[in-house]
Design a protein around this motif. Structure first.
Motif, PDB file in Angstrom:
ATOM      1  N   GLU A 115       0.848  -1.190   0.000  1.00 32.80           N
ATOM      2  CA  GLU A 115       0.000   0.000   0.000  1.00 32.80           C
ATOM      3  C   GLU A 115       0.888   1.246   0.000  1.00 32.80           C
ATOM      4  O   GLU A 115       1.100   1.865   1.040  1.00 32.80           O
ATOM      5  N   THR A 117       2.304   5.014  -0.349  1.00 39.08           N
ATOM      6  CA  THR A 117       1.776   6.355  -0.118  1.00 39.08           C
ATOM      7  C   THR A 117       1.860   7.144  -1.428  1.00 39.08           C
ATOM      8  O   THR A 117       2.530   6.727  -2.380  1.00 39.08           O
ATOM      9  N   ASP A 118       1.195   8.288  -1.478  1.00 38.78           N
ATOM     10  CA  ASP A 118       1.278   9.139  -2.665  1.00 38.78           C
ATOM     11  C   ASP A 118       2.719   9.540  -2.949  1.00 38.78           C
ATOM     12  O   ASP A 118       3.145   9.595  -4.099  1.00 38.78           O
ATOM     13  N   ARG A 140      -4.721   8.717 -10.008  1.00 38.39           N
ATOM     14  CA  ARG A 140      -6.078   8.192  -9.766  1.00 38.39           C
ATOM     15  C   ARG A 140      -6.170   6.729 -10.206  1.00 38.39           C
ATOM     16  O   ARG A 140      -6.776   5.899  -9.525  1.00 38.39           O
ATOM     17  N   HIS A 143      -4.514   4.507  -7.632  1.00 43.93           N
ATOM     18  CA  HIS A 143      -5.369   4.354  -6.452  1.00 43.93           C
ATOM     19  C   HIS A 143      -6.548   3.425  -6.743  1.00 43.93           C
ATOM     20  O   HIS A 143      -6.902   2.582  -5.912  1.00 43.93           O
ATOM     21  N   GLU A 147      -7.305  -0.205  -4.938  1.00 45.72           N
ATOM     22  CA  GLU A 147      -8.606  -0.518  -4.343  1.00 45.72           C
ATOM     23  C   GLU A 147      -9.155  -1.819  -4.938  1.00 45.72           C
ATOM     24  O   GLU A 147      -9.688  -2.666  -4.216  1.00 45.72           O
TER      25      GLU A 147
END
Length: 158
Positions: A115, A117-118, A140, A143, A147
């Motif tokens: 996971e 981070t940005d 986007r 992300h 998900e």
């Protein structure tokens, strides 16, 4: 100079000149997903995996890959297509220029970080030149893909 490379799961042996780049070697062996947009290591289009790590093939001599494993998008087709759909869904492949390097580095990111981070995502994509989207669509898409993976491959909200 005779070299042997495991290219996308197949052994390739070739007699090359000592100054041949890995990029030119790969193109000569039908790996057309590998592109060169700058020849100065600034665009990321020529990104491939050398022993599982992303490298810029325009900056690596083919001789350095002798005895090693090289993967291009042709060899990672399933992973590339799966993630590429999320980039396209976000409108981030307007001209397609950055897609090869963007996808290869995103695959490396997903393999190394569960996971990210940005900030970590931006670090992985930092060497990829995007001419038209401003990187927000790619972010986007990443992300959305994370998900999707978190939900076991089920698209969230659809």
């Amino acid at each position: 100079m005779l070299i042997s490379i495991m290219l996308n799961g197949k052994k390739v042996v070739d007699d090359i000149s000592p100054d041949m780049t890995l990029f030119k070697f790969l193109r000569a062996h039908g790996c057309y997903s590998v592109k060169c947009g700058c020849e100065t290591t600034n665009c990321g289009l020529c990104t491939v995996f050398l022993d599982e790590k992303p490298v810029l093939s325009c900056a690596v001599l083919a001789a350095r890959a002798d005895g090693h494993k090289v993967e291009t998008m042709e060899g990672l087709q399933k992973e590339a297509e799966e993630f590429g759909r999320f980039i396209a869904d976000q409108g981030a492949e307007q001209c397609g220029f950055c897609n090869p390097g963007m996808i290869m580095n995103a695959i490396a990111l997903f393999r190394e970080k569960e996971e990210p981070t940005d900030e970590e995502i931006k670090q992985y994509l930092a060497g990829n030149l995007c001419r038209c989207s401003g990187y927000e669509g790619q972010l986007r898409g990443i992300h959305a893909f994370m998900e999707y993976r978190k939900n076991g491959g089920a698209t969230c909200g659809k």
